[in-house]
Design an enzyme around this catalytic site. Structure first.
Site, PDB file in Angstrom:
ATOM      1  N   SER A   1      -0.378   2.331   4.332  1.00 42.95           N
ATOM      2  CA  SER A   1       0.409   3.139   4.206  1.00 42.95           C
ATOM      3  C   SER A   1       1.311   4.194   4.601  1.00 42.95           C
ATOM      4  O   SER A   1       0.701   4.601   5.692  1.00 42.95           O
ATOM      5  CB  SER A   1      -0.202   4.473   3.117  1.00 42.95           C
ATOM      6  OG  SER A   1      -1.223   4.186   2.006  1.00 42.95           O
TER       7      SER A   1
ATOM      8  N   HIS B   1       3.967  -0.022  -0.108  1.00 43.00           N
ATOM      9  CA  HIS B   1       3.158  -0.366   0.201  1.00 43.00           C
ATOM     10  C   HIS B   1       4.244  -1.652  -0.308  1.00 43.00           C
ATOM     11  O   HIS B   1       4.742  -2.598  -1.645  1.00 43.00           O
ATOM     12  CB  HIS B   1       2.143  -1.074  -0.499  1.00 43.00           C
ATOM     13  CG  HIS B   1       0.536  -0.423   0.034  1.00 43.00           C
ATOM     14  ND1 HIS B   1       0.001  -0.608   0.810  1.00 43.00           N
ATOM     15  CD2 HIS B   1       0.627   1.093  -0.452  1.00 43.00           C
ATOM     16  CE1 HIS B   1      -0.751   0.422   1.405  1.00 43.00           C
ATOM     17  NE2 HIS B   1      -0.124   1.470   0.892  1.00 43.00           N
TER      18      HIS B   1
ATOM     19  N   HIS C   1      -6.678  -2.466  -2.167  1.00 40.05           N
ATOM     20  CA  HIS C   1      -7.696  -1.445  -2.652  1.00 40.05           C
ATOM     21  C   HIS C   1      -8.326  -1.742  -3.836  1.00 40.05           C
ATOM     22  O   HIS C   1      -8.041  -2.314  -4.613  1.00 40.05           O
ATOM     23  CB  HIS C   1      -7.026  -0.109  -2.358  1.00 40.05           C
ATOM     24  CG  HIS C   1      -5.979   0.323  -1.597  1.00 40.05           C
ATOM     25  ND1 HIS C   1      -4.537   0.020  -1.679  1.00 40.05           N
ATOM     26  CD2 HIS C   1      -6.088   0.660   0.110  1.00 40.05           C
ATOM     27  CE1 HIS C   1      -3.940   0.530  -0.475  1.00 40.05           C
ATOM     28  NE2 HIS C   1      -5.040   1.168   0.437  1.00 40.05           N
TER      29      HIS C   1
ATOM     30  N   TYR D   1      -9.457   0.624  -5.015  1.00 40.18           N
ATOM     31  CA  TYR D   1      -9.824   1.512  -6.222  1.00 40.18           C
ATOM     32  C   TYR D   1      -8.592   1.098  -7.298  1.00 40.18           C
ATOM     33  O   TYR D   1      -8.167   1.860  -7.850  1.00 40.18           O
ATOM     34  CB  TYR D   1      -9.287   3.284  -5.685  1.00 40.18           C
ATOM     35  CG  TYR D   1      -8.280   2.636  -4.881  1.00 40.18           C
ATOM     36  CD1 TYR D   1      -6.318   2.710  -4.996  1.00 40.18           C
ATOM     37  CD2 TYR D   1      -7.949   3.167  -3.574  1.00 40.18           C
ATOM     38  CE1 TYR D   1      -5.081   2.843  -4.827  1.00 40.18           C
ATOM     39  CE2 TYR D   1      -6.963   3.559  -3.086  1.00 40.18           C
ATOM     40  CZ  TYR D   1      -5.705   2.862  -3.253  1.00 40.18           C
ATOM     41  OH  TYR D   1      -3.982   3.011  -2.241  1.00 40.18           O
ATOM     42  N   GLU D   2      -7.624  -0.306  -6.907  1.00 42.54           N
ATOM     43  CA  GLU D   2      -6.283  -1.247  -7.779  1.00 42.54           C
ATOM     44  C   GLU D   2      -6.891  -1.434  -8.837  1.00 42.54           C
ATOM     45  O   GLU D   2      -6.112  -1.918  -9.235  1.00 42.54           O
ATOM     46  CB  GLU D   2      -5.507  -1.074  -6.650  1.00 42.54           C
ATOM     47  CG  GLU D   2      -5.232  -0.537  -5.802  1.00 42.54           C
ATOM     48  CD  GLU D   2      -4.316  -1.951  -4.747  1.00 42.54           C
ATOM     49  OE1 GLU D   2      -2.884  -2.436  -5.311  1.00 42.54           O
ATOM     50  OE2 GLU D   2      -4.216  -1.922  -3.899  1.00 42.54           O
TER      51      GLU D   2
ATOM     52  N   ALA E   1      -3.653   5.293   7.463  1.00 36.59           N
ATOM     53  CA  ALA E   1      -3.454   6.726   6.624  1.00 36.59           C
ATOM     54  C   ALA E   1      -4.543   7.057   6.261  1.00 36.59           C
ATOM     55  O   ALA E   1      -5.207   6.949   5.462  1.00 36.59           O
ATOM     56  CB  ALA E   1      -2.105   6.706   6.369  1.00 36.59           C
TER      57      ALA E   1
ATOM     58  N   MET F   1      -9.170   5.538   2.241  1.00 40.12           N
ATOM     59  CA  MET F   1      -9.691   3.766   1.006  1.00 40.12           C
ATOM     60  C   MET F   1      -9.794   2.675   1.451  1.00 40.12           C
ATOM     61  O   MET F   1      -9.444   1.805   0.458  1.00 40.12           O
ATOM     62  CB  MET F   1      -9.086   4.943   0.419  1.00 40.12           C
ATOM     63  CG  MET F   1      -9.069   6.384  -0.718  1.00 40.12           C
ATOM     64  SD  MET F   1      -8.213   6.618  -1.374  1.00 40.12           S
ATOM     65  CE  MET F   1      -8.181   8.347  -2.119  1.00 40.12           C
ATOM     66  N   SER F   2     -10.101   2.261   2.759  1.00 40.97           N
ATOM     67  CA  SER F   2      -9.126   1.389   3.131  1.00 40.97           C
ATOM     68  C   SER F   2     -10.196   0.662   4.282  1.00 40.97           C
ATOM     69  O   SER F   2     -11.552   1.595   4.788  1.00 40.97           O
ATOM     70  CB  SER F   2      -8.010   1.424   3.428  1.00 40.97           C
ATOM     71  OG  SER F   2      -7.579   1.913   4.594  1.00 40.97           O
TER      72      SER F   2
ATOM     73  N   ASN G   1      -3.372  14.006   7.358  1.00 40.16           N
ATOM     74  CA  ASN G   1      -4.070  15.650   6.672  1.00 40.16           C
ATOM     75  C   ASN G   1      -4.913  16.347   6.550  1.00 40.16           C
ATOM     76  O   ASN G   1      -5.762  14.844   7.500  1.00 40.16           O
ATOM     77  CB  ASN G   1      -3.607  15.358   4.920  1.00 40.16           C
ATOM     78  CG  ASN G   1      -4.270  13.764   4.718  1.00 40.16           C
ATOM     79  OD1 ASN G   1      -3.840  13.464   4.182  1.00 40.16           O
ATOM     80  ND2 ASN G   1      -5.716  14.940   3.882  1.00 40.16           N
TER      81      ASN G   1
ATOM     82  N   HIS H   1      -0.140  13.117  -2.024  1.00 34.81           N
ATOM     83  CA  HIS H   1       0.356  11.770  -0.874  1.00 34.81           C
ATOM     84  C   HIS H   1       1.485  11.399  -0.771  1.00 34.81           C
ATOM     85  O   HIS H   1       1.495  11.010   0.266  1.00 34.81           O
ATOM     86  CB  HIS H   1       0.488  10.619  -2.595  1.00 34.81           C
ATOM     87  CG  HIS H   1       0.926   9.639  -1.775  1.00 34.81           C
ATOM     88  ND1 HIS H   1      -0.086   8.833  -1.201  1.00 34.81           N
ATOM     89  CD2 HIS H   1       2.004   8.939  -2.456  1.00 34.81           C
ATOM     90  CE1 HIS H   1       0.472   7.574  -0.879  1.00 34.81           C
ATOM     91  NE2 HIS H   1       1.473   7.234  -1.635  1.00 34.81           N
TER      92      HIS H   1
HETATM   93  N1  HPA Z   1      -8.897  11.023   2.115  1.00 34.68           N
HETATM   94  C1  HPA Z   1      -9.159   9.597   1.577  1.00 34.68           C
HETATM   95  N2  HPA Z   1      -8.042   8.934   1.719  1.00 34.68           N
HETATM   96  C2  HPA Z   1      -6.791   9.296   2.540  1.00 34.68           C
HETATM   97  C3  HPA Z   1      -6.670  11.127   3.197  1.00 34.68           C
HETATM   98  C4  HPA Z   1      -7.992  11.903   2.100  1.00 34.68           C
HETATM   99  O1  HPA Z   1      -7.824  13.181   2.828  1.00 34.68           O
HETATM  100  N3  HPA Z   1      -5.341  11.538   3.944  1.00 34.68           N
HETATM  101  C5  HPA Z   1      -4.773   9.828   3.339  1.00 34.68           C
HETATM  102  N4  HPA Z   1      -5.761   9.194   2.789  1.00 34.68           N
END
Ligand code: HPA
Length: 272
Positions: free
Chosen positions: A31, A62, A84, A86-87, A114, A212-213, A236, A247
């Site tokens: 990302s 993406h 991903h 989750y998609e 990310a 998540m990847s 973050n 996001h």
């Molecule tokens: N959690 C999961 N996936 C993420 C995060 C997070 O805090 N930040 C960016 N991708």
């Protein structure tokens, strides 16, 4: 020939027909980190939606294409955008491009993402060298029949992230005056961000970052015998460590540090 091998053959034949030649390094750009592909020289671009057996990626930020060419003197095949779990893609689909990179001749994979910082010493904008991972997705891309020609039934994950590559990245980080962090990446399925309680659990069991990847792709890389370098961008602080998560912040942080990120990957790649 198994269904998977037949698919890989059709995919690689198509990709080669588009002008993709020798590949040494596969690159998965997470990302907001896809811009690195723009620095590849003598580019061949292949959109995912033209590639047989490739799904189409659906996430904002993406691009959804393969970019082939020379980066830091190496022949690379970059994924600008990944798939991903989750998609709604199966784990086999999420990791299919890694199989394709291997079949095209890659000996190594550079994965980027990310993610959220769990380690209390991390700050948004930090880059983290991934030293190891925790698979918390609840599944595994290798579940199902195993094709011994693609890899062993029970792959060793002791050195999934190649120690020698980590040493190179650390040296490059030091030389560049970059305060490269290092730590364990824990992969959740998403698409929800984690709860504060899940983050406390993640920290207790040894995670430094959550995302998540990456976890499925690195499992398949280990299965395939690919060396791996992993670089995370801490976009973050994880849930419960800052007021809320969104996001937009993830995108804004990658935007802010993408220069440093590109520099680190290019300089490390030159030394690998
Ligand atoms: N959690 C999961 N996936 C993420 C995060 C997070 O805090 N930040 C960016 N991708």
């Amino acid at each position: 020939m198994t269904e998977l091998k037949l698919a890989i053959k059709e995919t690689t034949e198509f990709i080669k027909s588009q002008g993709v030649g020798e590949v040494t390094f596969g690159l998965i750009l997470g990302s907001g980190l896809g811009e690195l592909a723009e620095e590849i020289e003598d580019k061949v671009v292949v959109p995912y939606n033209e590639i047989p057996h490739f799904p189409v990626s659906t996430v904002v930020g993406h691009a959804g294409q393969l970019v082939y060419g020379t980066l830091s003197g190496k022949k690379v095949l970059a994924m600008q955008g990944r798939f991903h779990f989750y998609e709604g893609h199966s784990m086999q689909t999420v990791t299919y491009p890694v199989r394709v990179m291997k079949a095209l001749g890659a000996h190594s994979l550079i994965v980027t993402n990310a993610c959220g910082g769990v380690n209390e010493n991390f700050e948004p904008g930090d880059l983290m060298l991934i030293t190891d991972q925790i698979n918390f997705t609840g599944t595994n891309p290798l579940i199902g029949p195993n094709d011994e020609e693609l890899g062993p039934r029970f792959p060793d994950m002791s050195n999934a992230y190649t120690p020698a590559y980590q040493e190179v990245a650390k040296k490059v980080g030091q030389k560049s005056g970059l305060h490269l962090k290092e730590g364990v990446y824990m992969g959740f399925s998403g698409p929800t961000y984690e709860t504060p309680a899940e983050i406390r659990m993640a920290r207790t069991i040894g995670a430094d970052a959550v995302g998540m990847s990456t976890v499925p792709e690195v499992i398949v890389a280990a299965h395939s015998g690919l060396k791996v370098l992993g670089i995370s961008c801490i976009t973050n602080l994880a849930a419960g460590m800052q007021a809320n998560l969104n996001h937009e912040e993830v995108v804004a942080t990658t935007e802010r540090v993408k220069g440093e990120f590109k520099d680190l990957v290019k300089k490390t790649l030159a030394e690998l």
